[in-house]
Every structure is written in C-alpha cells, then in structure tokens.
Design a protein around this motif. Structure first.
Motif, PDB file in Angstrom:
ATOM      1  N   VAL A  32     -43.305  24.768  32.328  1.00 32.90           N
ATOM      2  CA  VAL A  32     -42.138  24.049  31.808  1.00 32.90           C
ATOM      3  C   VAL A  32     -41.721  24.644  30.467  1.00 32.90           C
ATOM      4  CG1 VAL A  32     -41.363  21.823  30.874  1.00 32.90           C
ATOM      5  CG2 VAL A  32     -42.543  21.912  33.081  1.00 32.90           C
ATOM      6  N   PHE A  33     -42.679  24.924  29.599  1.00 31.58           N
ATOM      7  CA  PHE A  33     -42.360  25.535  28.307  1.00 31.58           C
ATOM      8  C   PHE A  33     -41.703  26.902  28.506  1.00 31.58           C
ATOM      9  CE2 PHE A  33     -43.342  28.292  24.749  1.00 31.58           C
ATOM     10  CZ  PHE A  33     -42.853  27.547  23.693  1.00 31.58           C
ATOM     11  N   ARG A  34     -42.230  27.670  29.437  1.00 29.71           N
ATOM     12  CA  ARG A  34     -41.690  29.007  29.696  1.00 29.71           C
ATOM     13  C   ARG A  34     -40.236  28.938  30.170  1.00 29.71           C
ATOM     14  NH1 ARG A  34     -41.199  33.021  33.373  1.00 29.71           N
ATOM     15  NH2 ARG A  34     -41.696  31.792  35.207  1.00 29.71           N
ATOM     16  N   ARG A  35     -39.902  27.905  30.899  1.00 28.71           N
ATOM     17  CA  ARG A  35     -38.566  27.758  31.474  1.00 28.71           C
ATOM     18  C   ARG A  35     -37.670  26.794  30.682  1.00 28.71           C
ATOM     19  NH1 ARG A  35     -38.172  29.185  37.062  1.00 28.71           N
ATOM     20  NH2 ARG A  35     -40.082  30.160  37.776  1.00 28.71           N
ATOM     21  N   ARG A  36     -38.100  26.383  29.509  1.00 32.43           N
ATOM     22  CA  ARG A  36     -37.379  25.367  28.745  1.00 32.43           C
ATOM     23  C   ARG A  36     -35.965  25.785  28.373  1.00 32.43           C
ATOM     24  NH1 ARG A  36     -40.300  28.191  25.385  1.00 32.43           N
ATOM     25  NH2 ARG A  36     -39.613  28.648  23.274  1.00 32.43           N
ATOM     26  N   GLY A  37     -35.670  27.058  28.357  1.00 37.40           N
ATOM     27  CA  GLY A  37     -34.328  27.530  28.026  1.00 37.40           C
ATOM     28  C   GLY A  37     -33.266  27.033  28.987  1.00 37.40           C
ATOM     29  N   SER A  38     -33.659  26.731  30.213  1.00 39.76           N
ATOM     30  CA  SER A  38     -32.687  26.228  31.184  1.00 39.76           C
ATOM     31  C   SER A  38     -32.477  24.718  31.056  1.00 39.76           C
ATOM     32  CB  SER A  38     -33.117  26.588  32.607  1.00 39.76           C
ATOM     33  OG  SER A  38     -34.341  25.975  32.923  1.00 39.76           O
ATOM     34  N   LEU A  39     -33.215  24.082  30.134  1.00 42.39           N
ATOM     35  CA  LEU A  39     -33.107  22.639  29.922  1.00 42.39           C
ATOM     36  C   LEU A  39     -32.961  22.314  28.432  1.00 42.39           C
ATOM     37  CD1 LEU A  39     -35.969  21.508  32.322  1.00 42.39           C
ATOM     38  CD2 LEU A  39     -33.518  21.388  32.760  1.00 42.39           C
ATOM     39  N   PRO A  40     -31.981  22.896  27.752  1.00 39.21           N
ATOM     40  CA  PRO A  40     -31.874  22.695  26.302  1.00 39.21           C
ATOM     41  C   PRO A  40     -31.590  21.251  25.903  1.00 39.21           C
ATOM     42  CG  PRO A  40     -29.896  23.746  27.129  1.00 39.21           C
ATOM     43  CD  PRO A  40     -30.876  23.689  28.274  1.00 39.21           C
ATOM     44  N   GLN A  41     -31.100  20.448  26.845  1.00 34.18           N
ATOM     45  CA  GLN A  41     -30.757  19.061  26.543  1.00 34.18           C
ATOM     46  C   GLN A  41     -31.988  18.150  26.503  1.00 34.18           C
ATOM     47  OE1 GLN A  41     -30.391  20.606  29.407  1.00 34.18           O
ATOM     48  NE2 GLN A  41     -30.702  19.216  31.117  1.00 34.18           N
TER      49      GLN A  41
ATOM     50  N   SER B   9     -35.673  16.721  25.360  1.00 35.33           N
ATOM     51  CA  SER B   9     -36.570  16.671  24.205  1.00 35.33           C
ATOM     52  C   SER B   9     -37.966  17.126  24.631  1.00 35.33           C
ATOM     53  CB  SER B   9     -36.642  15.243  23.670  1.00 35.33           C
ATOM     54  OG  SER B   9     -37.314  14.410  24.605  1.00 35.33           O
ATOM     55  N   ALA B  10     -38.827  17.305  23.661  1.00 34.47           N
ATOM     56  CA  ALA B  10     -40.210  17.689  23.957  1.00 34.47           C
ATOM     57  C   ALA B  10     -40.903  16.615  24.791  1.00 34.47           C
ATOM     58  CB  ALA B  10     -40.980  17.941  22.666  1.00 34.47           C
ATOM     59  N   VAL B  11     -40.609  15.365  24.520  1.00 31.96           N
ATOM     60  CA  VAL B  11     -41.204  14.267  25.295  1.00 31.96           C
ATOM     61  C   VAL B  11     -40.740  14.338  26.749  1.00 31.96           C
ATOM     62  CG1 VAL B  11     -41.268  11.751  25.566  1.00 31.96           C
ATOM     63  CG2 VAL B  11     -41.508  12.774  23.293  1.00 31.96           C
ATOM     64  N   GLU B  12     -39.458  14.594  26.953  1.00 31.99           N
ATOM     65  CA  GLU B  12     -38.932  14.688  28.316  1.00 31.99           C
ATOM     66  C   GLU B  12     -39.506  15.902  29.044  1.00 31.99           C
ATOM     67  OE1 GLU B  12     -34.534  12.717  28.041  1.00 31.99           O
ATOM     68  OE2 GLU B  12     -34.879  14.569  26.902  1.00 31.99           O
ATOM     69  N   LEU B  13     -39.676  16.998  28.335  1.00 32.20           N
ATOM     70  CA  LEU B  13     -40.295  18.176  28.947  1.00 32.20           C
ATOM     71  C   LEU B  13     -41.738  17.881  29.340  1.00 32.20           C
ATOM     72  CD1 LEU B  13     -38.884  20.967  26.617  1.00 32.20           C
ATOM     73  CD2 LEU B  13     -38.289  20.585  29.022  1.00 32.20           C
ATOM     74  N   ASP B  14     -42.438  17.146  28.480  1.00 30.18           N
ATOM     75  CA  ASP B  14     -43.817  16.797  28.801  1.00 30.18           C
ATOM     76  C   ASP B  14     -43.876  15.856  30.003  1.00 30.18           C
ATOM     77  OD1 ASP B  14     -46.641  17.163  28.063  1.00 30.18           O
ATOM     78  OD2 ASP B  14     -46.577  14.986  27.827  1.00 30.18           O
TER      79      ASP B  14
ATOM     80  N   LYS C 280     -39.381  21.610  39.720  1.00 28.89           N
ATOM     81  CA  LYS C 280     -38.871  20.462  38.960  1.00 28.89           C
ATOM     82  C   LYS C 280     -37.893  20.895  37.868  1.00 28.89           C
ATOM     83  CE  LYS C 280     -42.425  17.116  39.948  1.00 28.89           C
ATOM     84  NZ  LYS C 280     -41.635  16.545  41.030  1.00 28.89           N
ATOM     85  N   VAL C 281     -38.178  22.004  37.210  1.00 31.41           N
ATOM     86  CA  VAL C 281     -37.258  22.505  36.177  1.00 31.41           C
ATOM     87  C   VAL C 281     -35.941  22.917  36.818  1.00 31.41           C
ATOM     88  CG1 VAL C 281     -36.851  24.373  34.527  1.00 31.41           C
ATOM     89  CG2 VAL C 281     -39.041  23.167  34.529  1.00 31.41           C
ATOM     90  N   ARG C 282     -36.007  23.647  37.925  1.00 31.22           N
ATOM     91  CA  ARG C 282     -34.773  24.074  38.605  1.00 31.22           C
ATOM     92  C   ARG C 282     -33.950  22.872  39.052  1.00 31.22           C
ATOM     93  NH1 ARG C 282     -37.997  27.946  41.066  1.00 31.22           N
ATOM     94  NH2 ARG C 282     -38.068  26.734  42.973  1.00 31.22           N
ATOM     95  N   ARG C 283     -34.586  21.894  39.643  1.00 38.62           N
ATOM     96  CA  ARG C 283     -33.862  20.698  40.103  1.00 38.62           C
ATOM     97  C   ARG C 283     -33.241  19.956  38.935  1.00 38.62           C
ATOM     98  NH1 ARG C 283     -38.083  18.563  44.632  1.00 38.62           N
ATOM     99  NH2 ARG C 283     -37.445  20.025  46.255  1.00 38.62           N
ATOM    100  N   ARG C 284     -33.965  19.860  37.835  1.00 36.64           N
ATOM    101  CA  ARG C 284     -33.450  19.158  36.662  1.00 36.64           C
ATOM    102  C   ARG C 284     -32.278  19.923  36.045  1.00 36.64           C
ATOM    103  NH1 ARG C 284     -35.667  14.882  33.484  1.00 36.64           N
ATOM    104  NH2 ARG C 284     -33.883  14.290  32.210  1.00 36.64           N
ATOM    105  N   ALA C 285     -32.347  21.238  36.067  1.00 33.83           N
ATOM    106  CA  ALA C 285     -31.279  22.062  35.489  1.00 33.83           C
ATOM    107  C   ALA C 285     -30.006  21.950  36.319  1.00 33.83           C
ATOM    108  CB  ALA C 285     -31.723  23.521  35.405  1.00 33.83           C
ATOM    109  N   TRP C 286     -30.124  21.682  37.607  1.00 27.81           N
ATOM    110  CA  TRP C 286     -28.950  21.604  38.483  1.00 27.81           C
ATOM    111  C   TRP C 286     -28.249  20.256  38.404  1.00 27.81           C
ATOM    112  CZ3 TRP C 286     -31.775  23.963  43.249  1.00 27.81           C
ATOM    113  CH2 TRP C 286     -31.868  25.340  43.080  1.00 27.81           C
ATOM    114  N   ARG C 287     -28.845  19.278  37.752  1.00 22.24           N
ATOM    115  CA  ARG C 287     -28.220  17.946  37.643  1.00 22.24           C
ATOM    116  C   ARG C 287     -26.984  18.007  36.816  1.00 22.24           C
ATOM    117  NH1 ARG C 287     -32.862  13.578  36.384  1.00 22.24           N
ATOM    118  NH2 ARG C 287     -34.001  13.737  38.314  1.00 22.24           N
TER     119      ARG C 287
END
Length: 117
Positions: free
Chosen positions: A52-61, A63-68, A110-117
């Motif tokens: 998730v940290f590695r791919r965090r650039g696709s989810l700039p919106q 927060s750290a809590v949401e990423l965790d 999960k990161v890809r799906r979240r980024a597509w929202r």
C-alpha cells in the motif's frame, strides 16, 4: 498513526532457527494454531503495508490512517485466502514467501479498486 515501512524485514517475524515449519501449526488446534495465525497475520500485515505504501501515489486523497485501514483489510483477506489454501502449499519456496505474495496481491487489488472510485 501507523508508520509505513518501506523496507519490510520479515526476518523479525521468522521462527527461531530450526523451526521453519511454524506454519504446520496452522493445521493444529488450540493455542498453537492461535499463535501461528497471529504470526501469519503479522507477516501479511507487514507485506500489505509495504505494498500500500509503495502504491500510495495513486491514492493521494487518503490519509495515513485510511491507507493503514486498506492494508489491514488486505491482510485480513489474505489471511483468509492463505488459510483456505494451506493444502496447496507445495514447499517450492519458503512458506513465508508463499504467504507474503497473497498479501502483496490483495493489497495491490485493493489499491487499484480504491483508485478507480
């Protein structure tokens, strides 16, 4: 707030020398299984946080809590998948390597799906 580890050291989660078969306790009952499941989840959570940290650039919106939370969800789902597929483990790699991949894939999805929202 959780800190994301950019360099996961799964050796900290490794069993003591000579106990590489810790995953066999996942087939056991009682405290031995509970301990093995906790060890497995810790390994998967570390892997999911890394991905998730590695791919965090696709989810700039987020927060750290949401990423965790995303990493926690990925680790939980990966643990269920690993436990369902224990009998598929053939020993061609270490169990930790085999299980780690479940978390990496689950986190990536999960990161890809979240980024597509």
């Amino acid at each position: 707030m959780p800190a994301f580890d950019t360099n996961p050291d799964v050796s900290a989660l490794a069993p003591a020398p000579g106990l590489e078969e810790w995953h066999l306790d996942l087939h056991a009952q009682g405290a031995a299984r509970d301990d093995a499941v906790a060890r497995l989840h810790a390994l998967l959570l570390r892997a999911a946080r890394f991905e998730v940290f590695r791919r965090r650039g696709s989810l700039p919106q987020l927060s750290a809590v949401e990423l965790d939370e995303l990493a926690q969800d990925a680790a939980d789902d990966a643990a269920v998948s690993v436990l369902r597929r224990l009998d598929d483990f053939r020993g061609e790699s270490s169990f930790r390597t085999w299980a780690y991949k479940f978390a990496l894939l689950e986190a990536a999805v999960k990161v890809r799906r979240r980024a597509w929202r």
